[in-house]
Design a protein around this motif. Structure first.
Motif, PDB file in Angstrom:
ATOM      1  N   ALA A   1      -8.980  -4.073   5.534  1.00  0.00           N
ATOM      2  CA  ALA A   1      -8.971  -4.896   6.746  1.00  0.00           C
ATOM      3  C   ALA A   1      -7.761  -4.551   7.616  1.00  0.00           C
ATOM      4  N   ALA A   2      -6.616  -4.334   6.992  1.00  0.00           N
ATOM      5  CA  ALA A   2      -5.418  -3.971   7.752  1.00  0.00           C
ATOM      6  C   ALA A   2      -5.579  -2.592   8.396  1.00  0.00           C
TER       7      ALA A   2
ATOM      8  N   GLY B   1      -1.250  -7.285  -4.097  1.00  0.00           N
ATOM      9  CA  GLY B   1      -1.411  -7.285  -5.551  1.00  0.00           C
ATOM     10  C   GLY B   1      -0.324  -8.078  -6.251  1.00  0.00           C
ATOM     11  N   ALA B   2       0.919  -7.927  -5.817  1.00  0.00           N
ATOM     12  CA  ALA B   2       2.025  -8.659  -6.431  1.00  0.00           C
ATOM     13  C   ALA B   2       1.909 -10.160  -6.172  1.00  0.00           C
TER      14      ALA B   2
ATOM     15  N   ALA C   1      -0.561   1.200   4.315  1.00  0.00           N
ATOM     16  CA  ALA C   1      -1.665   0.765   3.464  1.00  0.00           C
ATOM     17  C   ALA C   1      -1.197   0.574   2.024  1.00  0.00           C
ATOM     18  N   LEU C   2      -0.366   1.482   1.541  1.00  0.00           N
ATOM     19  CA  LEU C   2       0.172   1.337   0.184  1.00  0.00           C
ATOM     20  C   LEU C   2       1.052   0.102   0.069  1.00  0.00           C
ATOM     21  N   ILE C   3       1.825  -0.179   1.093  1.00  0.00           N
ATOM     22  CA  ILE C   3       2.681  -1.371   1.078  1.00  0.00           C
ATOM     23  C   ILE C   3       1.828  -2.636   1.076  1.00  0.00           C
ATOM     24  N   VAL C   4       0.800  -2.679   1.918  1.00  0.00           N
ATOM     25  CA  VAL C   4      -0.080  -3.852   1.957  1.00  0.00           C
ATOM     26  C   VAL C   4      -0.748  -4.056   0.602  1.00  0.00           C
TER      27      VAL C   4
END
Length: 78
Positions: free
Chosen positions: A52-53, A23-24, A15-18
């Protein structure tokens, strides 16, 4: 480590990666200079994509379970 803890850790990291990737990408796509409202929109869309993910990852696991809303009682033995 228990399997549940490992699954929670994997979901949290993913979730943090998504969130970071979305954002980037949105920071690069939206034309600059960025105003505070732009950052609000970017954060909102990144949060939406992350949720959503997560739902897409969690819901299939729930659908595989037979007893989602209740546990079946064992029949009393003789």
């Amino acid at each position: 480590m228990s399997p549940v803890l490992v699954r929670v850790a994997i979901l949290t990291v993913s979730a943090l990666i998504v969130f970071g990737v979305v954002g980037a990408v949105l920071l690069q796509v939206l034309p600059g200079p960025h105003r505070p409202a732009d950052f609000l929109v970017i954060g909102t869309l990144a949060t939406l994509a992350t949720l959503a993910a997560l739902f897409a990852a969690i819901i299939p696991g729930w659908l595989k379970m037979r007893d989602i809303f209740y546990k079946r009682r064992q029949k009393p033995g003789p």
